[in-house]
Design a protein around this motif. Structure first.
Motif, mmCIF file in Angstrom:
data_model
loop_
_atom_site.group_PDB
_atom_site.id
_atom_site.type_symbol
_atom_site.label_atom_id
_atom_site.label_comp_id
_atom_site.label_asym_id
_atom_site.label_seq_id
_atom_site.Cartn_x
_atom_site.Cartn_y
_atom_site.Cartn_z
ATOM 1 N N ARG A 198 -0.493 -10.995 8.421
ATOM 2 C CA ARG A 198 0.792 -10.776 8.268
ATOM 3 C C ARG A 198 0.998 -10.854 6.751
ATOM 4 O O ARG A 198 0.503 -12.129 6.450
ATOM 5 C CB ARG A 198 1.713 -11.256 9.036
ATOM 6 C CG ARG A 198 1.858 -10.652 10.211
ATOM 7 C CD ARG A 198 3.192 -11.403 10.934
ATOM 8 N NE ARG A 198 2.959 -10.828 12.367
ATOM 9 C CZ ARG A 198 3.220 -9.714 13.077
ATOM 10 N NH1 ARG A 198 3.163 -8.642 12.320
ATOM 11 N NH2 ARG A 198 3.107 -9.821 14.043
ATOM 12 N N ASN A 199 1.548 -9.949 5.968
ATOM 13 C CA ASN A 199 2.017 -10.334 4.716
ATOM 14 C C ASN A 199 0.834 -10.565 3.683
ATOM 15 O O ASN A 199 1.053 -10.939 2.537
ATOM 16 C CB ASN A 199 2.993 -11.112 4.393
ATOM 17 C CG ASN A 199 4.093 -10.917 5.491
ATOM 18 O OD1 ASN A 199 4.709 -10.038 5.294
ATOM 19 N ND2 ASN A 199 4.687 -12.103 6.024
ATOM 20 N N ALA A 200 -0.390 -10.231 4.226
ATOM 21 C CA ALA A 200 -1.617 -10.342 3.218
ATOM 22 C C ALA A 200 -2.211 -8.827 2.791
ATOM 23 O O ALA A 200 -1.783 -7.923 3.706
ATOM 24 C CB ALA A 200 -2.687 -11.136 4.098
ATOM 25 N N PRO A 201 -2.844 -8.882 1.729
ATOM 26 C CA PRO A 201 -3.383 -7.496 1.292
ATOM 27 C C PRO A 201 -4.542 -6.975 2.493
ATOM 28 O O PRO A 201 -5.173 -7.887 3.066
ATOM 29 C CB PRO A 201 -4.128 -7.907 0.011
ATOM 30 C CG PRO A 201 -4.232 -9.247 0.035
ATOM 31 C CD PRO A 201 -3.028 -9.683 0.893
ATOM 32 N N ALA A 202 -4.524 -5.769 2.256
ATOM 33 C CA ALA A 202 -5.616 -5.379 3.194
ATOM 34 C C ALA A 202 -6.905 -5.660 2.618
ATOM 35 O O ALA A 202 -8.150 -5.561 3.393
ATOM 36 C CB ALA A 202 -5.573 -3.627 3.357
ATOM 37 N N ARG A 203 -7.399 -5.830 1.395
ATOM 38 C CA ARG A 203 -8.581 -6.188 0.779
ATOM 39 C C ARG A 203 -8.229 -7.402 0.283
ATOM 40 O O ARG A 203 -7.599 -8.043 -0.275
ATOM 41 C CB ARG A 203 -8.561 -4.989 -0.646
ATOM 42 C CG ARG A 203 -9.078 -3.697 -0.008
ATOM 43 C CD ARG A 203 -9.440 -2.820 -1.122
ATOM 44 N NE ARG A 203 -10.037 -1.611 -0.870
ATOM 45 C CZ ARG A 203 -11.302 -1.355 -0.288
ATOM 46 N NH1 ARG A 203 -12.172 -2.210 -0.593
ATOM 47 N NH2 ARG A 203 -11.436 -0.272 0.022
ATOM 48 N N VAL A 204 -9.578 -8.261 0.480
ATOM 49 C CA VAL A 204 -9.747 -9.444 -0.311
ATOM 50 C C VAL A 204 -10.590 -9.424 -1.472
ATOM 51 O O VAL A 204 -11.723 -8.814 -1.278
ATOM 52 C CB VAL A 204 -10.432 -10.386 0.796
ATOM 53 C CG1 VAL A 204 -10.731 -11.877 0.191
ATOM 54 C CG2 VAL A 204 -9.604 -10.595 2.012
#
Length: 97
Positions: free
Chosen positions: A47-53
C-alpha cells in the motif's frame, strides 16, 4: 469441445507493466475452454508504495485490482497471499462449464 484446458503463469507476469500483464491474461482467459483453469502468481505492491523498486526489474502489481479483474470474469476464483510475507499472491480461476 476445443480450447485450452489450463494455463499457468509463474514468475513471468512481473516483467510487464500491470496493464500489459492484464492484457496477456485476458487473451489467455479468452482461450480457456469451459471447465478450464487460468492460474497465475505475481509480486504484490505494498500500500502506498511504488510499483517499481529501484534496482529491481520486477514490477509489483495491485493485488486488489487483479482480484477484481478475475472476479469480473467468473465466480470460481481462488486467491492466496499467505507466503513470502504477503509480497506474492496467486490467483486461480475456473471457467464455468
Amino acid at each position: 469441445e476445443h480450447g485450452v484446458t489450463a494455463v499457468v503463469f509463474s514468475g513471468a507476469l512481473n516483467t510487464l507493466e500491470q496493464e500489459a500483464a492484464v492484457g496477456v491474461l485476458g487473451r489467455f482467459w479468452d482461450a480457456i475452454a469451459p471447465g478450464g483453469v487460468l492460474a497465475f502468481n505475481f509480486l504484490c505492491q505494498r500500500r502506498n508504495a511504488p510499483a517499481r523498486v529501484p534496482g529491481d526489474p520486477a514490477v509489483r502489481f495491485n493485488s486488489d485490482a487483479l482480484l477484481a479483474w478475475a472476479l469480473g470474469r467468473c465466480p470460481d476464483v481462488r486467491y492466496r497471499r499467505d507466503y513470502l510475507g504477503a509480497l506474492d499472491a496467486s490467483i486461480a480461476m475456473r471457467r464455468p462449464a
